[in-house]
Design a protein around this motif. Structure first.
Motif, PDB file in Angstrom:
ATOM      1  N   LEU A   2       0.962  -1.158  -0.109  1.00 58.55           N
ATOM      2  CA  LEU A   2       0.044   0.094  -0.020  1.00 58.55           C
ATOM      3  C   LEU A   2       0.706   1.315   0.014  1.00 58.55           C
ATOM      4  N   ALA A   3       2.016   1.301   0.745  1.00 56.88           N
ATOM      5  CA  ALA A   3       2.836   2.479   1.085  1.00 56.88           C
ATOM      6  C   ALA A   3       3.437   2.684  -0.575  1.00 56.88           C
ATOM      7  N   ARG A   4       3.925   1.541  -1.203  1.00 61.32           N
ATOM      8  CA  ARG A   4       4.452   1.772  -2.612  1.00 61.32           C
ATOM      9  C   ARG A   4       3.386   2.416  -3.624  1.00 61.32           C
ATOM     10  N   ILE A   5       2.038   1.956  -3.479  1.00 58.44           N
ATOM     11  CA  ILE A   5       0.906   2.559  -4.262  1.00 58.44           C
ATOM     12  C   ILE A   5       0.749   4.214  -4.011  1.00 58.44           C
ATOM     13  N   GLN A   6       0.746   4.376  -2.818  1.00 57.56           N
ATOM     14  CA  GLN A   6       0.482   5.897  -2.460  1.00 57.56           C
ATOM     15  C   GLN A   6       1.937   6.710  -2.887  1.00 57.56           C
ATOM     16  N   GLN A   7       2.914   5.888  -2.503  1.00 59.68           N
ATOM     17  CA  GLN A   7       4.196   6.838  -2.986  1.00 59.68           C
ATOM     18  C   GLN A   7       4.201   7.147  -4.323  1.00 59.68           C
ATOM     19  N   ALA A  10       1.743  10.147  -4.887  1.00 58.92           N
ATOM     20  CA  ALA A  10       2.056  11.310  -4.398  1.00 58.92           C
ATOM     21  C   ALA A  10       3.094  11.884  -5.415  1.00 58.92           C
ATOM     22  N   VAL A  11       3.978  10.643  -5.856  1.00 61.72           N
ATOM     23  CA  VAL A  11       5.066  11.221  -6.775  1.00 61.72           C
ATOM     24  C   VAL A  11       4.599  11.470  -8.048  1.00 61.72           C
ATOM     25  N   THR A  12       3.780  10.854  -8.762  1.00 57.79           N
ATOM     26  CA  THR A  12       2.851  11.203  -9.897  1.00 57.79           C
ATOM     27  C   THR A  12       2.461  12.539  -9.943  1.00 57.79           C
ATOM     28  N   LEU A  13       1.861  12.923  -8.935  1.00 59.49           N
ATOM     29  CA  LEU A  13       1.236  14.391  -8.598  1.00 59.49           C
ATOM     30  C   LEU A  13       2.313  15.489  -8.881  1.00 59.49           C
ATOM     31  N   VAL A  14       3.756  15.031  -8.023  1.00 57.49           N
ATOM     32  CA  VAL A  14       4.611  16.094  -8.062  1.00 57.49           C
ATOM     33  C   VAL A  14       5.290  16.325  -9.546  1.00 57.49           C
ATOM     34  N   PHE A  87      -3.056  10.291   3.430  1.00 54.55           N
ATOM     35  CA  PHE A  87      -2.739   9.515   2.231  1.00 54.55           C
ATOM     36  C   PHE A  87      -1.754  10.081   1.079  1.00 54.55           C
ATOM     37  N   LEU A  88      -1.083  11.276   1.670  1.00 52.76           N
ATOM     38  CA  LEU A  88       0.229  11.729   0.933  1.00 52.76           C
ATOM     39  C   LEU A  88       1.576  11.728   1.591  1.00 52.76           C
ATOM     40  N   TRP A  89       1.478  11.540   2.961  1.00 48.54           N
ATOM     41  CA  TRP A  89       2.585  11.545   3.862  1.00 48.54           C
ATOM     42  C   TRP A  89       2.619  10.723   4.811  1.00 48.54           C
ATOM     43  N   HIS A  90       1.730  10.294   5.721  1.00 46.50           N
ATOM     44  CA  HIS A  90       1.872   9.484   6.880  1.00 46.50           C
ATOM     45  C   HIS A  90       1.896   7.856   6.451  1.00 46.50           C
ATOM     46  N   PHE A 118      -9.711   0.409   5.212  1.00 46.62           N
ATOM     47  CA  PHE A 118      -9.531  -0.065   3.520  1.00 46.62           C
ATOM     48  C   PHE A 118      -8.435   0.947   3.061  1.00 46.62           C
ATOM     49  N   PHE A 119      -7.720   0.494   2.254  1.00 46.52           N
ATOM     50  CA  PHE A 119      -6.388   1.410   1.455  1.00 46.52           C
ATOM     51  C   PHE A 119      -5.799   2.243   2.222  1.00 46.52           C
ATOM     52  N   CYS A 120      -5.556   1.592   3.608  1.00 50.09           N
ATOM     53  CA  CYS A 120      -4.583   2.242   4.483  1.00 50.09           C
ATOM     54  C   CYS A 120      -3.656   1.398   4.996  1.00 50.09           C
ATOM     55  N   ASN A 121      -2.821   1.801   5.929  1.00 45.78           N
ATOM     56  CA  ASN A 121      -1.590   1.011   6.684  1.00 45.78           C
ATOM     57  C   ASN A 121      -1.490   1.700   8.078  1.00 45.78           C
ATOM     58  N   ARG A 122      -0.301   1.053   8.711  1.00 44.40           N
ATOM     59  CA  ARG A 122      -0.338   1.495  10.095  1.00 44.40           C
ATOM     60  C   ARG A 122       0.044   3.097  10.285  1.00 44.40           C
TER      61      ARG A 122
END
Length: 299
Positions: A2-7, A10-14, A87-90, A118-122
């Protein structure tokens, strides 16, 4: 995962913003980057607004709990500022920043297990983890995998974590579970004869489903649909388990779980949070205070 998906998101937006800037410079219009950013932000605002409109539409006109427009705007503003931090940092970049806390002195002090939705992590729980560590309360925060798997597959993760907490503390733990995590905790409790929890505090969990879930999508999304076969089977499986140990926090401004009373359960201690949206509910002071109270209860 999940972290990789959200990374990636975030990177795509930048990167897309940089591309818009370079393209704008090449045509003498560097302000195109600002236009792109504005479109992304406005799109995000619009999606959230649509969720709040759908949730208000789920109420009948005469329902006393139906949120007012002012309450919906207040909740929308809270979610607009809260969700990007999650979703874009933590979650993508700081999910391992706060390690589990299992000190040698934990014996006799009740621990806390934190289960995300859902669609979260620790990483969702980072503000909690700092506060729990400061109070020297033992805790484990899990990440549920696979991201789009069946909710039943998360039971082993919860079982291992609760047993580890009980091993180091000698006491059954308190479970704090957000959204889908509340269903995962219930599924674990219903399916494991050795399951032990002092209290389960669910936060915005779709106990009887949500209209936002679509049956034909990923397994866990389909299971969270209203009147799904999985939810019906869960109720049957847990029929011998009393619900008095459950505390269910819900809000009439929950933009993900609606009808919003679907986050309550008959027989549980159901508590309403006014004008509080789905993600922001995790950080409502009343929720943390209740978990802290349960963790501090005498053995």
């Amino acid at each position: 995962m999940l972290a990789r998906i959200q990374q990636f998101i975030a990177v795509t937006l930048v990167v897309s913003t940089l591309v818009a800037f370079v393209a704008g410079v090449n045509v003498g219009k560097p302000w195109l980057a600002l236009v792109w950013v504005a479109l992304v932000i406005l799109g995000y605002f619009a999606v959230l607004a649509a969720e709040f409109w759908l949730l208000r539409s789920s109420y009948g006109p005469g329902d006393a709990a139906r949120p007012t427009i002012a309450q919906l705007i207040r909740a929308w503003a809270a979610e607009v500022t809260c969700a990007p931090r999650v979703f874009l940092w933590h979650q993508p970049f700081a999910s391992r920043r706060e390690p589990d806390h299992l000190p040698a002195s934990a014996a006799g002090r009740r621990g806390v297990l934190l289960v995300h939705g859902f669609f979260c992590n620790r990483g969702l729980w980072n503000p909690w983890l700092r506060r729990l560590r400061a109070a020297d309360i033992p805790f484990i925060a899990v990440s549920l995998e696979p991201v789009f798997g069946s909710i039943d597959r998360y039971a082993r993760t919860i079982a291992l974590a609760t047993r580890e907490l009980e091993r180091v503390t000698g006491l059954a733990p308190v479970i704090a579970a957000h959204s889908m995590g509340g269903l995962a905790a219930r599924a674990w409790l219903a399916g494991d004869s050795e399951a032990r929890a002092y209290r389960i505090v669910t936060i915005a969990s779709p106990h009887t489903g949500t209209r936002l879930a679509i049956r034909r999508h990923a397994a866990n999304i389909a299971q969270m649909a209203q009147a799904s076969d999985w939810l019906a089977a869960l109720v049957t499986r847990e029929s011998t388990r009393p619900r008095a140990q459950l505390v269910c926090f819900w809000s009439h401004c929950d933009n993900i779980v609606f009808p919003t009373r679907n986050a309550t359960l008959p027989g549980a201690d159901n508590r309403h949070l006014e004008a509080t949206p789905h993600v922001q509910m995790v950080f409502h002071p009343a929720v943390f205070d209740e978990v802290l109270r349960c963790a501090s209860a005498p053995a």
